[in-house]
Write an enzyme that holds these catalytic residues in place. Structure first.
Site, PDB file in Angstrom:
ATOM      1  N   ASP A  93     -44.426  76.844 -39.126  1.00  0.00           N
ATOM      2  CA  ASP A  93     -44.182  75.993 -37.942  1.00  0.00           C
ATOM      3  C   ASP A  93     -44.617  76.682 -36.654  1.00  0.00           C
ATOM      4  O   ASP A  93     -44.770  77.909 -36.615  1.00  0.00           O
ATOM      5  CB  ASP A  93     -42.694  75.604 -37.854  1.00  0.00           C
ATOM      6  CG  ASP A  93     -41.756  76.802 -37.780  1.00  0.00           C
ATOM      7  OD1 ASP A  93     -41.974  77.788 -38.513  1.00  0.00           O
ATOM      8  OD2 ASP A  93     -40.814  76.786 -36.961  1.00  0.00           O
ATOM      9  N   GLU A 158     -38.981  78.463 -38.513  1.00  0.00           N
ATOM     10  CA  GLU A 158     -38.603  79.732 -37.876  1.00  0.00           C
ATOM     11  C   GLU A 158     -38.297  79.531 -36.398  1.00  0.00           C
ATOM     12  O   GLU A 158     -37.433  80.196 -35.840  1.00  0.00           O
ATOM     13  CB  GLU A 158     -39.724  80.768 -38.043  1.00  0.00           C
ATOM     14  CG  GLU A 158     -39.312  82.190 -37.649  1.00  0.00           C
ATOM     15  CD  GLU A 158     -39.365  82.467 -36.162  1.00  0.00           C
ATOM     16  OE1 GLU A 158     -38.594  83.321 -35.684  1.00  0.00           O
ATOM     17  OE2 GLU A 158     -40.140  81.813 -35.446  1.00  0.00           O
TER      18      GLU A 158
END
Ligand SMILES: [Zn+2]
Length: 404
Positions: A93, A158
């Site tokens: 991400d 994350e």
């Protein structure tokens, strides 16, 4: 098979690594908290890449109804059997691009220029996603077995807390005590700093309630802003005095207590504000406990309530701590050895201001380090990597896989 042969194979992948990074980072993978669809498309692209190289893989998805697919994908690849595995864990991400006009290129169409690649997610965390993949590819192409069982992971979420990513893997029991976890999600320009510890995080919001009145009638008012200013001054002094230890492993080498966000109160000059709202961001050396910091904060809150006749609400927004990984832990030694071989540097164990994914592993009793080589451009509108660093990091992973 000599390590040298493996390292020179990685040199030969250079162009392919750049193409892989560019194509990978063309697929946005924004968290739903940032208005995105999550990582599925980007992870599936990576999966096809793994398939094209003949790798098998596993998926350990977390459910998340906020994204259209309902899935936050976590992809892992194993080599070798047994316990005490070496993990290399990076995340798929990315954060939003910010102001598009300030970018040197379309943030989701990376630009290759002068030995660098620019784009959102190339440093955070594309470089590591690609570097770890090509370390694996070198071992496979040359039919070399890793010295230690190996798990390479590409995880979700994350950037907004790891609940659906690293924490999901921990909850599922995939990470075991005795494993080593390398998170290549932060690093410095020479790759000579290995992060083993972080400061405790304590974020607080203070809301002070007084009594609003006309600017000419302080006799009828309780000025919440004056009380807030006094509280900031008192906490600043008391916290810095009480928690003043220094630890040269950290940058900066002391605990920090910063008044940060301030909400606006009254819109005009001639009204005495009846409410005052502000926040503190504290990063505390791990030798201290957050509850002891909160005790000092509460003392000051009580004193200000009494002196200024205000009511104060204290909201703790973030309260986290994790035990450090010892600078003498075997994972640190193994990474240092790989760095000496590949980069010819004498690395140093350091602590940073907090908030890395390694903290979750450390809390689970697993030694974990954060290490990569980079120019700390993550989250900026100038995010970029040096191709040399991506290739060298891949070699460091390969050296770790073969010599640990
Ligand atoms: Zn990151």
């Amino acid at each position: 098979m000599e390590l040298k042969t493996v390292l020179s194979a990685i040199d030969g992948y250079r162009e392919e690594m750049v193409r892989t990074l560019v194509e990978f980072c063309r697929i946005p993978a924004l968290d739903p908290a940032s208005g995105g669809e999550g990582e599925l498309k980007k992870t599936e692209w990576l999966q096809r890449k793994l398939q094209s190289y003949g790798f098998g893989f596993e998926r350990h998805d977390a459910k998340d109804e906020r994204v259209p697919s309902g899935i936050r994908p976590n992809l892992i690849l194993r080599r070798g059997e047994g316990d005490k595995r070496l993990w290399i864990l990076s995340h798929v991400d990315v954060v939003p691009p910010g102001n598009l006009k300030e970018w040197p290129c379309d943030p989701f169409d990376p630009m290759v220029k002068d030995g660098k690649v620019y784009g959102r997610g190339v440093e955070d965390n594309g470089q590591a996603c690609v570097a770890s993949l090509f370390a694996l590819k070198a071992l496979r192409d040359l039919a070399v077995e890793p010295a230690k069982p190996l798990i390479v992971a590409w995880v979700a979420d994350e950037e907004t807390g790891s609940y659906y990513g690293a924490q999901h893997l921990i909850r599922e029991g995939l990470v075991e005590k005795g494993d080593w976890v390398v998170c290549p999600d932060w690093g410095t320009a020479k790759g000579a700093e290995i992060e083993v510890a972080e400061k405790n995080l304590l974020w607080m919001k203070f809301t002070l309630h007084g009594k609003q009145a006309h600017g000419s009638r302080p006799d009828k008012a309780i000025n919440a802003h004056r009380a807030g200013a006094d509280l900031i001054g008192r906490m600043d002094k008391a916290l810095h005095q009480k928690f003043r230890a220094r630890d040269s492993m950290f940058v900066p080498p002391f605990s920090t207590f910063e008044p940060t966000k301030k909400e606006s109160n009254v819109p005009n000059v001639n009204t005495i504000p009846g409410e005052d709202i502000f926040c503190f961001d504290c990063r505390i050396l791990p030798r201290y406990r957050n509850q002891d910091v909160l005790a000092i904060v509460n003392q000051q809150v009580k004193a200000v309530q009494k002196q200024h006749r205000v009511d104060i609400d204290l909201d703790v927004i973030q309260n986290e701590s994790s035990p450090p990984t010892s600078p003498k832990a075997p994972v640190v030694a193994a990474l240092a050895k790989a760095l000496k071989i590949v980069r010819k540097v004498e690395p140093k164990a350091v602590g940073i201001g907090g908030g890395t994914v390694a903290a979750y592993f450390r809390r689970a009793g697993v030694d974990s380090v954060v290490w990569a080589t980079g120019d700390e451009t993550a989250h900026t509108v100038n995010e970029h990597i040096k191709i040399d660093n991506m290739v060298a990091d891949s070699k460091v992973f390969a050296a770790m896989m073969l010599t640990s």
